[in-house]
Design an enzyme around this catalytic site. Structure first.
Site: not given
Length: 491
Positions: A52, A102, A278
């Site tokens: 991620c 993130h 991703d």
């Protein structure tokens, strides 16, 4: 002519064959399939790291994960690294990031604080979402069984609230130059969506791929350890992967994306639209699950659709690292030296152009906070569109011919007839590690059992200082204290 309106749509853990337009007609993704018909579908698109945070570094920082302290989840980005939101806003572009970020070094949900450069009124990461909920609702939002137990409505989900904010932005700021991101967590776990989407896949199982039969005998040991809990499943010739909640959320996020696409058509029909994910998910291929340090197609190949440059299928190898410079070039803004990929823009504008000779995939570790997931597994991979070479620094290396072996079953690393191809790829990979100032570069990557090179303590005898002069002073030469004349020079 420059294109200065860009809508960037992103999902999580959505590998390419989870879209109908990539050949799986059992996956119900009508909105993304329509986007593919209207734009360019990239058939060989890859993440910079199948994880991620590192994957997002390649997209939104324009750097490989190893270059900006993002080679694992839960790592803070280097203080002198600017996001494309900051860089674009400094050039008069209205930038908004809505959804999963993130990249702030916090836990999975983020810090809830808008980074510099993005519109704070639209900033909305997963921590912001959770802070809107009661304690009881937070727990409900993190449990898959809530779908059945609480009859989850779309208005309750993170994805719906991300879509609402993206629609609002397009409605209010369509007359400005903009770069708007809608970053969905779906179809990533805990797989929360209205029940009707899960019911669509109640009895569905994926077709059984050939690589379920991979024994991993000539593969890295860590893959055998990873696969150990699941081998008894894939050894059963009747076994096929089923995951109704995962597939249901896959269709649900397509619905939410469809709402945003409808708004873009209404309010900003001239906007360039970029959609990707991703990374992928192994789903038991090679007896592996989830994501991790194996750049197999199921894990590293991702969907990439771009609308605004005609309609076609592009079969050249491309990477997330090509997107940031492409956005700058299409907006008529100078590409920063700090960006480490080539711009995809020439290939967008002219279908006969191939930008990349190779693309690169890497891996460091899963997460600083987690002891598991293989811990530290340094990997570097190079792919030229046919041959994929993988160096696993602490384990067995790999090479695959995807033209003859699309399931990546046969490890060709010691195949003498391919030694010239293999060694040429190896040398290009090593050059890339030095070119990008890979902090893990060393002779260990160069001297492999199948391609012996002389070990050298001082390696290439070069210094490679950073060039980021838009945001920091020009770095100084250690020997003189004066501004460096050349960033790369003999040391």
């Amino acid at each position: 002519m420059s294109k200065r309106k860009v809508l960037f749509l992103m999902t999580d853990s959505q590998r390419a064959d989870m879209l109908g337009c990539y050949g799986n007609s059992d996956m119900h993704t009508p909105n993304l399939d329509r986007l593919a018909e209207q734009g360019i579908r990239f058939d060989k698109a890859y993440t910079t790291q199948p994880l991620c945070q590192p994957a997002r570094a390649g997209i939104f920082l324009g750097c490989y994960p190893h270059s900006c302290a993002s080679w694992s989840n839960s790592m803070g980005v280097s203080g002198n690294v600017q996001s494309i939101g900051k860089r674009l806003s400094d050039h008069g572009v209205h930038t908004a990031y809505i959804g999963k970020w993130h990249l702030d070094g916090g836990d999975y949900f983020g810090l809830g604080r808008c980074p510099e450069g993005w519109d704070a009124d639209y900033w909305y990461d997963m921590r912001n979402y959770l802070e809107e909920l009661t304690p009881e609702e937070r727990v409900i939002s993190r449990r898959t069984d809530s779908i059945e137990k609480y009859d989850i409505k779309e208005e309750f989900t993170f994805g719906h609230r991300v879509a609402d904010r993206a629609i609002d932005f397009l409605k209010n700021y369509n007359d400005e130059d903009f770069f708007c991101v809608a970053s969905f967590d779906e179809p990533h776990g805990p797989y929360l969506c209205p029940k009707k989407y899960v019911d669509m896949y109640a009895d569905y199982k994926l077709p059984r791929p050939g690589n379920f039969d991979d024994t991993l005998e000539d593969k890295p040991e860590f893959q055998r350890l990873w696969a150990r809990p699941f081998r008894h499943l894939t050894e059963d010739p009747e076994f096929r992967a089923s995951h109704k909640e995962f597939f249901g959320c896959n269709t649900y996020v397509d619905y939410e994306i469809g709402r945003v696409l409808e708004a873009a058509e209404k309010y900003a029909p001239d906007a360039v639209i970029i959609y990707t994910s991703d990374h992928g998910d192994m789903l038991f291929s090679h007896s592996l699950t989830g994501k991790g340090p194996a750049p197999y197609e199921e894990n590293a190949r991702i969907p990439l659709l771009i609308k605004g440059f005609g309609s076609r299928v592009d079969e050249n190898p491309v990477s997330h690292i090509n997107l940031a410079p492409a956005v700058f070039e299409m907006m008529g803004i100078d590409i920063p030296k700090a960006f480490e990929g080539k711009s995809l823009y020439p290939e967008l504008a002219d279908g006969s152009v191939r930008v990349n000779d190779h693309i690169f995939v890497e891996y460091g570790r899963y997460e600083v906070d987690h002891d598991g997931f293989g811990s530290f597994q340094p990997m570097r991979c190079i792919f030229d569109g046919r041959y994929k070479l993988v160096i696993n620094l602490l384990d067995t290396d790999e090479m695959y011919d995807l033209q003859e072996d699309p399931d990546e079953m046969v490890n060709l690393i010691h195949e003498e007839r391919l030694s010239q191809v293999r060694n040429k790829l190896h040398e290009a990979l090593i050059d890339q590690m030095y070119r990008t100032r890979d902090p893990f570069r060393s002779y260990h990557w160069e001297d492999r059992p199948w391609h012996r090179m002389e070990r050298n303590w001082d390696s290439r005898h070069m210094t490679r200082q950073r060039e980021n002069e838009e945001y920091e002073p020009r770095q100084l030469d250690y020997d003189t204290g004066l501004e460096m004349e050349s960033a790369v020079r003999k040391k």
